[in-house]
Design a protein around this motif. Structure first.
Motif, mmCIF file in Angstrom:
data_model
loop_
_atom_site.group_PDB
_atom_site.id
_atom_site.type_symbol
_atom_site.label_atom_id
_atom_site.label_comp_id
_atom_site.label_asym_id
_atom_site.label_seq_id
_atom_site.Cartn_x
_atom_site.Cartn_y
_atom_site.Cartn_z
ATOM 1 N N ALA A 145 -62.940 28.078 -34.465
ATOM 2 C CA ALA A 145 -63.282 28.150 -35.889
ATOM 3 C C ALA A 145 -64.691 27.593 -36.055
ATOM 4 O O ALA A 145 -64.959 26.733 -36.881
ATOM 5 N N GLY A 146 -65.581 28.123 -35.211
ATOM 6 C CA GLY A 146 -66.958 27.649 -35.212
ATOM 7 C C GLY A 146 -67.919 28.681 -35.753
ATOM 8 O O GLY A 146 -67.533 29.596 -36.498
ATOM 9 N N ALA A 147 -69.181 28.556 -35.346
ATOM 10 C CA ALA A 147 -70.214 29.485 -35.809
ATOM 11 C C ALA A 147 -69.864 30.924 -35.407
ATOM 12 O O ALA A 147 -70.147 31.867 -36.143
ATOM 13 N N LEU A 148 -69.216 31.086 -34.255
ATOM 14 C CA LEU A 148 -68.852 32.427 -33.808
ATOM 15 C C LEU A 148 -67.865 33.100 -34.764
ATOM 16 O O LEU A 148 -67.818 34.322 -34.858
ATOM 17 N N ALA A 149 -67.092 32.285 -35.465
ATOM 18 C CA ALA A 149 -66.000 32.815 -36.279
ATOM 19 C C ALA A 149 -66.347 32.931 -37.762
ATOM 20 O O ALA A 149 -65.491 33.306 -38.568
ATOM 21 N N THR A 150 -67.573 32.589 -38.117
ATOM 22 C CA THR A 150 -67.967 32.572 -39.534
ATOM 23 C C THR A 150 -69.380 33.145 -39.679
ATOM 24 O O THR A 150 -70.035 33.483 -38.696
ATOM 25 N N GLY A 151 -69.859 33.158 -40.929
ATOM 26 C CA GLY A 151 -71.257 33.550 -41.157
ATOM 27 C C GLY A 151 -72.187 32.354 -41.055
ATOM 28 O O GLY A 151 -73.410 32.501 -41.146
ATOM 29 N N ALA A 156 -63.674 24.533 -38.878
ATOM 30 C CA ALA A 156 -63.183 23.346 -38.154
ATOM 31 C C ALA A 156 -64.286 22.720 -37.300
ATOM 32 O O ALA A 156 -64.334 21.496 -37.125
ATOM 33 N N LEU A 157 -65.181 23.561 -36.759
ATOM 34 C CA LEU A 157 -66.256 23.011 -35.915
ATOM 35 C C LEU A 157 -67.506 22.665 -36.725
ATOM 36 O O LEU A 157 -68.372 21.928 -36.226
ATOM 37 N N VAL A 220 -58.391 22.197 -37.626
ATOM 38 C CA VAL A 220 -58.203 23.624 -37.335
ATOM 39 C C VAL A 220 -58.735 24.458 -38.490
ATOM 40 O O VAL A 220 -58.906 23.969 -39.615
ATOM 41 N N GLY A 221 -58.967 25.729 -38.219
ATOM 42 C CA GLY A 221 -59.359 26.668 -39.267
ATOM 43 C C GLY A 221 -58.133 27.370 -39.816
ATOM 44 O O GLY A 221 -57.000 26.947 -39.584
ATOM 45 N N SER A 222 -58.354 28.459 -40.535
ATOM 46 C CA SER A 222 -57.214 29.219 -41.049
ATOM 47 C C SER A 222 -57.608 30.668 -41.296
ATOM 48 O O SER A 222 -58.768 30.979 -41.578
ATOM 49 N N ASP A 223 -56.624 31.537 -41.198
ATOM 50 C CA ASP A 223 -56.808 32.961 -41.511
ATOM 51 C C ASP A 223 -56.325 33.312 -42.899
ATOM 52 O O ASP A 223 -56.754 34.299 -43.485
ATOM 53 N N ARG A 224 -55.388 32.520 -43.416
ATOM 54 C CA ARG A 224 -54.926 32.737 -44.786
ATOM 55 C C ARG A 224 -54.128 31.506 -45.208
ATOM 56 O O ARG A 224 -53.290 31.007 -44.456
ATOM 57 N N ILE A 225 -54.395 31.031 -46.422
ATOM 58 C CA ILE A 225 -53.666 29.880 -46.947
ATOM 59 C C ILE A 225 -52.912 30.344 -48.197
ATOM 60 O O ILE A 225 -53.509 30.902 -49.132
ATOM 61 N N ALA A 226 -51.599 30.151 -48.180
ATOM 62 C CA ALA A 226 -50.768 30.571 -49.314
ATOM 63 C C ALA A 226 -50.952 29.600 -50.487
ATOM 64 O O ALA A 226 -51.464 28.491 -50.321
ATOM 65 N N ALA A 227 -50.494 30.031 -51.670
ATOM 66 C CA ALA A 227 -50.688 29.233 -52.881
ATOM 67 C C ALA A 227 -50.048 27.846 -52.772
ATOM 68 O O ALA A 227 -50.540 26.877 -53.363
ATOM 69 N N ASN A 228 -48.973 27.726 -52.004
ATOM 70 C CA ASN A 228 -48.312 26.412 -51.884
ATOM 71 C C ASN A 228 -48.934 25.550 -50.778
ATOM 72 O O ASN A 228 -48.456 24.454 -50.509
ATOM 73 N N LYS A 246 -45.632 13.675 -35.609
ATOM 74 C CA LYS A 246 -44.817 12.806 -34.737
ATOM 75 C C LYS A 246 -45.618 11.584 -34.277
ATOM 76 O O LYS A 246 -45.099 10.482 -34.178
ATOM 77 N N HIS A 247 -46.934 11.805 -34.021
ATOM 78 C CA HIS A 247 -47.757 10.720 -33.486
ATOM 79 C C HIS A 247 -48.630 10.047 -34.543
ATOM 80 O O HIS A 247 -49.492 9.230 -34.206
ATOM 81 N N GLY A 248 -48.402 10.413 -35.826
ATOM 82 C CA GLY A 248 -49.133 9.758 -36.920
ATOM 83 C C GLY A 248 -50.631 10.050 -36.911
ATOM 84 O O GLY A 248 -51.445 9.205 -37.291
ATOM 85 N N ILE A 249 -50.977 11.264 -36.488
ATOM 86 C CA ILE A 249 -52.402 11.643 -36.434
ATOM 87 C C ILE A 249 -52.697 12.637 -37.560
ATOM 88 O O ILE A 249 -51.974 13.624 -37.726
ATOM 89 N N PRO A 250 -53.749 12.377 -38.357
ATOM 90 C CA PRO A 250 -54.044 13.286 -39.473
ATOM 91 C C PRO A 250 -54.376 14.703 -39.000
ATOM 92 O O PRO A 250 -55.083 14.881 -38.005
ATOM 93 N N PHE A 251 -53.855 15.666 -39.744
ATOM 94 C CA PHE A 251 -54.004 17.081 -39.394
ATOM 95 C C PHE A 251 -54.734 17.787 -40.549
ATOM 96 O O PHE A 251 -54.193 17.911 -41.639
ATOM 97 N N TYR A 252 -55.981 18.199 -40.299
ATOM 98 C CA TYR A 252 -56.801 18.802 -41.357
ATOM 99 C C TYR A 252 -57.012 20.290 -41.108
ATOM 100 O O TYR A 252 -57.268 20.713 -39.972
ATOM 101 N N VAL A 253 -56.954 21.046 -42.207
ATOM 102 C CA VAL A 253 -57.276 22.473 -42.166
ATOM 103 C C VAL A 253 -58.587 22.657 -42.922
ATOM 104 O O VAL A 253 -58.716 22.189 -44.064
ATOM 105 N N LEU A 254 -59.549 23.317 -42.275
ATOM 106 C CA LEU A 254 -60.857 23.497 -42.912
ATOM 107 C C LEU A 254 -61.106 24.997 -43.105
ATOM 108 O O LEU A 254 -61.016 25.774 -42.135
ATOM 109 N N ALA A 255 -61.380 25.378 -44.342
ATOM 110 C CA ALA A 255 -61.525 26.811 -44.631
ATOM 111 C C ALA A 255 -62.289 27.010 -45.935
ATOM 112 O O ALA A 255 -62.180 26.185 -46.856
#
Ligand code: MRU
Length: 334
Positions: A145-151, A156-157, A220-228, A246-255
């Motif tokens: 989800a870096g420069a290769l995957a966007t304009g 995410a990168l 991580v990036g995303s291909d589609r995020i639903a309304a919820n 499970k390991h208490g590590i924050p999980f972020y989606v960037l889009a």
């Protein structure tokens, strides 16, 4: 750039027909939801007849739209780029002003503006994520989800590129991302060429890595995020979210906002692209009687997402701040 050839060779391709663009999208020559959106917006201006036949111009525009939208069904940005141009084309034709040749030029200008807006979104969301990236931080990512995957500089990168350019020391763990190995081939290449420390790991090593406390954040990036707030991303994202919880590590989606689909109430409505068995077996090696299950994406439920970071800031789709997220999603319906 033909991403199927990386990291071995940097080969640029020029695509001049819809068939070529659709083929490039299906084969992942061009890939990543925002990059697909930009490519689709430009491609909508291809093959439009330069004559003054308005009906023929509109017919080809609609044909372009159908072919492009079907190329990669999960990446909603692709449909956003297509529909923007389709509406513009219909509006221009209805206005009676100008001619098909000038309308085609306008479509190209709008594609450039759409591309530029994606660059701006990448920068803005990367800026919003800077507070999470302290010196010595270790980030796990999946797919590319870096420069290769966007304009622009990536989703995410993007924050990692930005922090690195400002002297923040960081270490990135890149999942291999089976079966097409976007992590090994693309993310590792992209980060290493910018001088960012990166280690690749088999997808199945992520649990061990997290259990050993080697990761501070998952991006991580995303291909589609639903309304919820349910998130579609590359297959293997959902297990990472479960592990992170499970390991208490924050999980972020960037889009960018173009990845949000307000018409899709939850993840079960997101169409998941099924890929060919040939990605796991070549024709000679697939044993007889063996079937293949090869979805390109999975759905991470909103409750596993610490925050979704867009060009408008950080949103928590689950929990006490859900209202702010829903207001934001509703703003796309207008
Ligand atoms: O099948 P791909 O390589 O197009 O899948 C790409 C992803 O899953 C990315 O994470 C997503 O498109 C976000 S890219 C900014």
């Amino acid at each position: 750039m033909d991403q199927t050839q990386l990291p071995g060779a940097e080969v640029y391709v020029t695509l001049t027909t819809i068939r070529e663009v659709v083929d490039a999208m299906k084969r992942l020559v061009v890939r990543g939801a925002p990059a697909l959106g930009c490519a689709a917006a430009y491609a909508m201006a291809l093959e439009l007849p330069p004559t003054d036949n308005v009906a023929a111009w509109l017919t080809q525009l609609k044909k372009n739209a159908c072919a492009l939208e079907a190329a990669r069904p999960t990446a909603v940005n692709l449909g956003v780029g297509v529909r923007l141009q389709l509406e513009l084309g219909h509006g221009l034709a209805a206005s009676g002003q100008g001619s098909p040749a000038t309308w085609t030029k306008q479509l190209v200008q709008i594609a450039q503006a759409f591309h530029f807006a994606d660059q701006e979104s990448c920068l803005a969301l990367s800026e919003h994520a800077q507070g999470l990236l302290h010196n010595g931080v270790s980030v796990l990512t999946h797919c590319n989800a870096g420069a290769l995957a966007t304009g622009g500089i990536g989703t995410a990168l993007g924050p990692l590129h930005l922090a690195h350019s400002r002297g923040v020391k960081l270490h990135v763990y890149a999942d291999e991302t089976r079966p097409l190995r976007q992590g090994t081939r693309l993310t590792a290449w992209e980060l290493a060429r910018h001088g960012i420390a990166v280690s690749v790991l088999p997808d199945s090593a992520a649990a061990t890595l997290l259990a050993q406390g080697k990761v501070d954040l998952v991006f991580v990036g995303s291909d589609r995020i639903a309304a919820n707030g349910d998130v579609a991303n590359k297959l293997g994202t959902y297990p990472l979210a479960v592990l992170a919880q499970k390991h208490g590590i924050p999980f972020y989606v960037l889009a960018p906002g173009t990845t949000i689909d307000p018409a899709c109430p939850n993840g079960s409505c997101i169409p998941i692209e099924q890929r060919d068995a040939a990605e796991l077996y070549d024709s000679a090696s697939q044993p007889e009687g063996v079937d293949v299950f090869n979805p390109a994406f999975d759905i991470t439920p909103a409750e596993l997402v610490s925050a979704i970071i867009t060009e408008q800031g950080l949103f928590q789709p689950h929990g006490p701040h859900q209202g702010l997220w829903l207001d934001y999603v509703n703003s796309f319906k207008a």
